[in-house]
Scaffold this motif. Structure first.
Motif, PDB file in Angstrom:
ATOM      1  N   LYS A  29       0.846  -1.195   0.000  1.00  8.10           N
ATOM      2  CA  LYS A  29       0.000   0.000   0.000  1.00  8.10           C
ATOM      3  C   LYS A  29       0.879   1.241   0.000  1.00  8.10           C
ATOM      4  CE  LYS A  29      -3.732  -2.126   2.563  1.00  8.10           C
ATOM      5  NZ  LYS A  29      -4.550  -2.067   3.783  1.00  8.10           N
ATOM      6  N   THR A  31      -0.144   4.214   0.919  1.00  9.19           N
ATOM      7  CA  THR A  31      -0.500   4.995   2.097  1.00  9.19           C
ATOM      8  C   THR A  31      -1.231   4.101   3.088  1.00  9.19           C
ATOM      9  OG1 THR A  31      -0.722   7.024   0.814  1.00  9.19           O
ATOM     10  CG2 THR A  31      -1.808   6.997   2.951  1.00  9.19           C
ATOM     11  N   VAL A  32      -0.888   4.225   4.358  1.00  8.31           N
ATOM     12  CA  VAL A  32      -1.588   3.536   5.438  1.00  8.31           C
ATOM     13  C   VAL A  32      -2.264   4.608   6.280  1.00  8.31           C
ATOM     14  CG1 VAL A  32      -1.301   2.150   7.527  1.00  8.31           C
ATOM     15  CG2 VAL A  32       0.025   1.616   5.483  1.00  8.31           C
ATOM     16  N   THR A  33      -3.543   4.391   6.568  1.00  6.74           N
ATOM     17  CA  THR A  33      -4.298   5.336   7.385  1.00  6.74           C
ATOM     18  C   THR A  33      -4.500   4.737   8.765  1.00  6.74           C
ATOM     19  OG1 THR A  33      -5.430   6.168   5.430  1.00  6.74           O
ATOM     20  CG2 THR A  33      -6.443   6.654   7.553  1.00  6.74           C
ATOM     21  N   HIS A  34      -4.160   5.503   9.789  1.00  2.00           N
ATOM     22  CA  HIS A  34      -4.363   5.074  11.177  1.00  2.00           C
ATOM     23  C   HIS A  34      -5.423   5.979  11.786  1.00  2.00           C
ATOM     24  CE1 HIS A  34      -3.426   5.251  15.553  1.00  2.00           C
ATOM     25  NE2 HIS A  34      -3.423   3.947  15.380  1.00  2.00           N
ATOM     26  N   HIS A  46      -1.951   9.792   8.378  1.00  4.61           N
ATOM     27  CA  HIS A  46      -1.609   9.096   7.138  1.00  4.61           C
ATOM     28  C   HIS A  46      -0.106   8.858   7.121  1.00  4.61           C
ATOM     29  CE1 HIS A  46      -5.606   9.841   5.509  1.00  4.61           C
ATOM     30  NE2 HIS A  46      -5.493  11.071   6.008  1.00  4.61           N
ATOM     31  N   TYR A  59       7.042   3.342   6.596  1.00  6.19           N
ATOM     32  CA  TYR A  59       5.944   4.281   6.438  1.00  6.19           C
ATOM     33  C   TYR A  59       6.241   5.488   7.308  1.00  6.19           C
ATOM     34  CZ  TYR A  59       3.130   0.932   3.865  1.00  6.19           C
ATOM     35  OH  TYR A  59       2.659   0.060   2.909  1.00  6.19           O
TER      36      TYR A  59
END
Length: 69
Positions: A29, A31-34, A46, A59
């Motif tokens: 991915k 972008t990883v969204t937390h 992000h 990341y």
């Protein structure tokens, strides 16, 4: 023995987190969204992908433009 594929998180609430996988993903991915829910307002961070040749990928916390422009 195969070396694990390591994913590190830099900055924000996930800073210092290290995930280890048996192999590299075919398409990581970008972008990883937390999302942090703590009984108050929802806080979203992000993390953008950067490769680290030594151990896999990393990341890094995206720096949001606070001016709103």
């Amino acid at each position: 023995m195969t070396q694990a594929y390591v994913v590190r998180f830099v900055g924000g609430p996930l800073d210092g987190r290290v995930d280890s996988h048996a192999k590299a993903p075919d398409a990581p991915k970008q972008t990883v969204t937390h999302v942090h829910l703590h009984g108050g307002p929802k806080i979203v961070h992000h993390y953008d992908l950067q490769y680290a040749v030594e151990y896999g990928c990393e990341y890094r916390l995206r720096v949001e433009d606070e001016s709103g422009l």
